[in-house]
Design a protein around this motif. Structure first.
Motif, mmCIF file in Angstrom:
data_model
loop_
_atom_site.group_PDB
_atom_site.id
_atom_site.type_symbol
_atom_site.label_atom_id
_atom_site.label_comp_id
_atom_site.label_asym_id
_atom_site.label_seq_id
_atom_site.Cartn_x
_atom_site.Cartn_y
_atom_site.Cartn_z
ATOM 1 N N SER A 40 -46.501 3.947 -5.740
ATOM 2 C CA SER A 40 -46.333 5.185 -6.507
ATOM 3 C C SER A 40 -47.573 6.080 -6.437
ATOM 4 N N ARG A 41 -48.728 5.486 -6.190
ATOM 5 C CA ARG A 41 -49.938 6.303 -6.064
ATOM 6 C C ARG A 41 -50.320 6.560 -4.610
ATOM 7 N N GLY A 42 -49.447 6.123 -3.679
ATOM 8 C CA GLY A 42 -49.660 6.399 -2.268
ATOM 9 C C GLY A 42 -50.685 5.502 -1.599
ATOM 10 N N ASP A 43 -50.989 4.355 -2.205
ATOM 11 C CA ASP A 43 -51.977 3.418 -1.653
ATOM 12 C C ASP A 43 -51.248 2.365 -0.813
ATOM 13 N N TYR A 44 -50.915 2.739 0.420
ATOM 14 C CA TYR A 44 -50.098 1.866 1.259
ATOM 15 C C TYR A 44 -50.874 0.663 1.789
ATOM 16 N N SER A 45 -52.185 0.741 1.786
ATOM 17 C CA SER A 45 -52.991 -0.431 2.127
ATOM 18 C C SER A 45 -52.808 -1.498 1.054
ATOM 19 N N ALA A 46 -52.805 -1.090 -0.202
ATOM 20 C CA ALA A 46 -52.583 -2.037 -1.299
ATOM 21 C C ALA A 46 -51.149 -2.561 -1.290
ATOM 22 N N VAL A 47 -50.196 -1.738 -0.857
ATOM 23 C CA VAL A 47 -48.808 -2.203 -0.716
ATOM 24 C C VAL A 47 -48.761 -3.335 0.300
ATOM 25 N N SER A 48 -49.399 -3.124 1.431
ATOM 26 C CA SER A 48 -49.442 -4.147 2.471
ATOM 27 C C SER A 48 -50.142 -5.411 1.971
ATOM 28 N N ASP A 49 -51.243 -5.233 1.265
ATOM 29 C CA ASP A 49 -51.961 -6.384 0.703
ATOM 30 C C ASP A 49 -51.078 -7.163 -0.258
ATOM 31 N N ALA A 50 -50.305 -6.461 -1.068
ATOM 32 C CA ALA A 50 -49.406 -7.123 -2.020
ATOM 33 C C ALA A 50 -48.320 -7.895 -1.283
ATOM 34 N N ASN A 51 -47.815 -7.352 -0.183
ATOM 35 C CA ASN A 51 -46.815 -8.076 0.605
ATOM 36 C C ASN A 51 -47.388 -9.376 1.147
ATOM 37 N N VAL A 52 -48.627 -9.320 1.637
ATOM 38 C CA VAL A 52 -49.287 -10.535 2.139
ATOM 39 C C VAL A 52 -49.465 -11.533 1.002
ATOM 40 N N LYS A 53 -49.941 -11.040 -0.132
ATOM 41 C CA LYS A 53 -50.171 -11.916 -1.293
ATOM 42 C C LYS A 53 -48.859 -12.557 -1.761
ATOM 43 N N LEU A 54 -47.776 -11.776 -1.769
ATOM 44 C CA LEU A 54 -46.485 -12.306 -2.203
ATOM 45 C C LEU A 54 -45.973 -13.363 -1.225
ATOM 46 N N ARG A 55 -46.126 -13.122 0.060
ATOM 47 C CA ARG A 55 -45.703 -14.130 1.048
ATOM 48 C C ARG A 55 -46.511 -15.421 0.896
ATOM 49 N N GLN A 56 -47.817 -15.284 0.657
ATOM 50 C CA GLN A 56 -48.654 -16.470 0.461
ATOM 51 C C GLN A 56 -48.231 -17.218 -0.804
ATOM 52 N N HIS A 57 -48.027 -16.475 -1.876
ATOM 53 C CA HIS A 57 -47.594 -17.085 -3.137
ATOM 54 C C HIS A 57 -46.273 -17.829 -2.944
ATOM 55 N N GLN A 58 -45.340 -17.191 -2.278
ATOM 56 C CA GLN A 58 -44.026 -17.819 -2.088
ATOM 57 C C GLN A 58 -44.123 -19.071 -1.233
ATOM 58 N N SER A 59 -44.965 -19.055 -0.223
ATOM 59 C CA SER A 59 -45.077 -20.249 0.611
ATOM 60 C C SER A 59 -45.728 -21.393 -0.152
ATOM 61 N N GLU A 60 -46.647 -21.082 -1.062
ATOM 62 C CA GLU A 60 -47.311 -22.112 -1.854
ATOM 63 C C GLU A 60 -46.476 -22.585 -3.032
ATOM 64 N N ALA A 61 -45.791 -21.669 -3.695
ATOM 65 C CA ALA A 61 -45.119 -21.996 -4.950
ATOM 66 C C ALA A 61 -43.624 -22.287 -4.814
ATOM 67 N N HIS A 62 -42.996 -21.770 -3.762
ATOM 68 C CA HIS A 62 -41.527 -21.844 -3.716
ATOM 69 C C HIS A 62 -40.962 -22.598 -2.529
ATOM 70 N N GLU A 63 -41.779 -22.993 -1.584
ATOM 71 C CA GLU A 63 -41.240 -23.759 -0.451
ATOM 72 C C GLU A 63 -41.610 -25.215 -0.628
ATOM 73 N N SER A 64 -40.635 -26.059 -0.423
ATOM 74 C CA SER A 64 -40.880 -27.495 -0.609
ATOM 75 C C SER A 64 -41.273 -28.178 0.675
#
Length: 64
Positions: A40-64
């Protein structure tokens, strides 16, 4: 011209789908909210960083 390579003909036509929050996970939800705030503030670098962080979180917390 030793050491030069020809382009392989790869073309990125579509961006990979963004990861989505796992149902009921407050960690995923927090990252997604941060991502939308960054967008919403046009910070697409932070958007990309959040996508990486979410993928890492999901691989650690949600994959068995």
């Amino acid at each position: 011209m030793a050491g030069t390579q020809k382009a392989q003909g790869y073309v990125l036509t579509d961006f990979p789908a963004e990861p989505k929050a796992a149902p009921g996970c407050s960690g995923c939800l927090g990252i997604c909210v941060s991502r939308e705030n960054a967008r919403s503030r046009g910070d697409y670098s932070a958007v990309s960083d959040a996508n990486v962080k979410l993928r890492q979180h999901q691989s650690e917390a949600h994959e068995s």
